[in-house]
Design an enzyme around this catalytic site. Sequence first.
Site, PDB file in Angstrom:
ATOM      1  N   LYS A  55       9.571  35.092  50.336  1.00  0.00           N
ATOM      2  CA  LYS A  55       8.061  35.013  50.752  1.00  0.00           C
ATOM      3  C   LYS A  55       7.378  36.329  50.365  1.00  0.00           C
ATOM      4  CE  LYS A  55       9.423  31.718  54.255  1.00  0.00           C
ATOM      5  NZ  LYS A  55       9.758  31.593  55.652  1.00  0.00           N
ATOM      6  N   GLN A  99      10.338  34.843  61.313  1.00  0.00           N
ATOM      7  CA  GLN A  99      11.311  33.916  60.403  1.00  0.00           C
ATOM      8  C   GLN A  99      12.188  33.203  61.546  1.00  0.00           C
ATOM      9  OE1 GLN A  99      11.536  33.311  57.103  1.00  0.00           O
ATOM     10  NE2 GLN A  99      13.093  31.907  57.703  1.00  0.00           N
ATOM     11  N   ASP A 122       1.618  30.357  59.475  1.00  0.00           N
ATOM     12  CA  ASP A 122       3.102  29.577  59.124  1.00  0.00           C
ATOM     13  C   ASP A 122       2.931  28.555  60.097  1.00  0.00           C
ATOM     14  OD1 ASP A 122       5.382  29.327  58.044  1.00  0.00           O
ATOM     15  OD2 ASP A 122       6.778  29.987  59.592  1.00  0.00           O
TER      16      ASP A 122
END
Length: 281
Positions: A55, A99, A122
């Site tokens: 990322k 994450q 996200d």
Amino acid sequence: MTALLLDGKYVAQLTEANLTERVAALKAKTGNRTPVLATILVGDDPASATYVRMKANACRRIGMESMAIELPASTKTNALLSQIEQLNANPDVHGILLQHPVPSHIDERAAFDMIALEKDVDGVTCLGFGRMSMGESAYGCATPQGIMRLLEHYELSLSGLHAVVVGRSPILGKPMSMMMLQANATVTICHSRTRDLESHIRQADLVVGAVGRPEFIRADWIKDGAIVVDAGYHPGGVGDIELTPLIDRVKAYTPVPGGVGPMTINTLIMQTVQSGEKAFA
Ligand code: NAP
């Protein structure tokens, strides 16, 4: 029938070229500031570390900055929540990625929901999910939003199709189902307690494999002319769907690798650029 290959790698590259221009335009406008994605990695799971690195690399490729926060596996929920609060309050940060998965002693839902809506690039908060499901503006959850973007790129309309989503996780199956419903598909959501999974899949005009088991969905369950989307990725380069026998009899399919995976990261960075554009407007 020659199936259409839904080439996520290609669409992601195409989008990166556009995002690079948009980041350059923001830099020119703001005296060299770029959108910033803050990534939070808790613990030392090698796969998670790789995803976070990928990322950060994607940010770099489009000229955008990222800020890596690495916390020990022993981090308590409260410490993680305060870290997220600090990032929420930091005007230099435009997107926050926590994450998944975090170590099991941490309340992951509480941590996701601490992320401010405008920085939830996200798409992991309950608020963002609820808003998206109601057709209000919110950043979509990255993997299912990436899948929707891929289908849109290839002009595959979902209206009236019977979509069968196998999996109901908060980061994939559930938001996928709501996005497909928003796109006017008739949606069936299957999970580990579903009876006679095969009979549901046999009815599908579109199948999404989001199970996490290699080639669990058998090719002969899938009807001719269906659209096949495989979110899984397992050692040996296979996904959640047995793909090879399908290639000459379905309408379209995502390859593994190179289908859904590249679209996930691409959606995350695209949504961070959008958040930066709003902040610098
Ligand atoms: P997950 O949290 O483990 O969820 C798996 C889902 O599959 C659950 O809803 C589970 O049902 C369901 N399931 C398990 N066994 C089943 C069975 N026998 N029959 C029907 N459904 C069953 O996994 P996830 O995070 O959603 O990920 C799913 C897959 O997508 C994995 O292969 C993962 O690697 C992949 N993935 C890819 C990306 C990407 O960027 N490409 C991103 C995220 C995930 P219950 O809810 O009843 O337990």
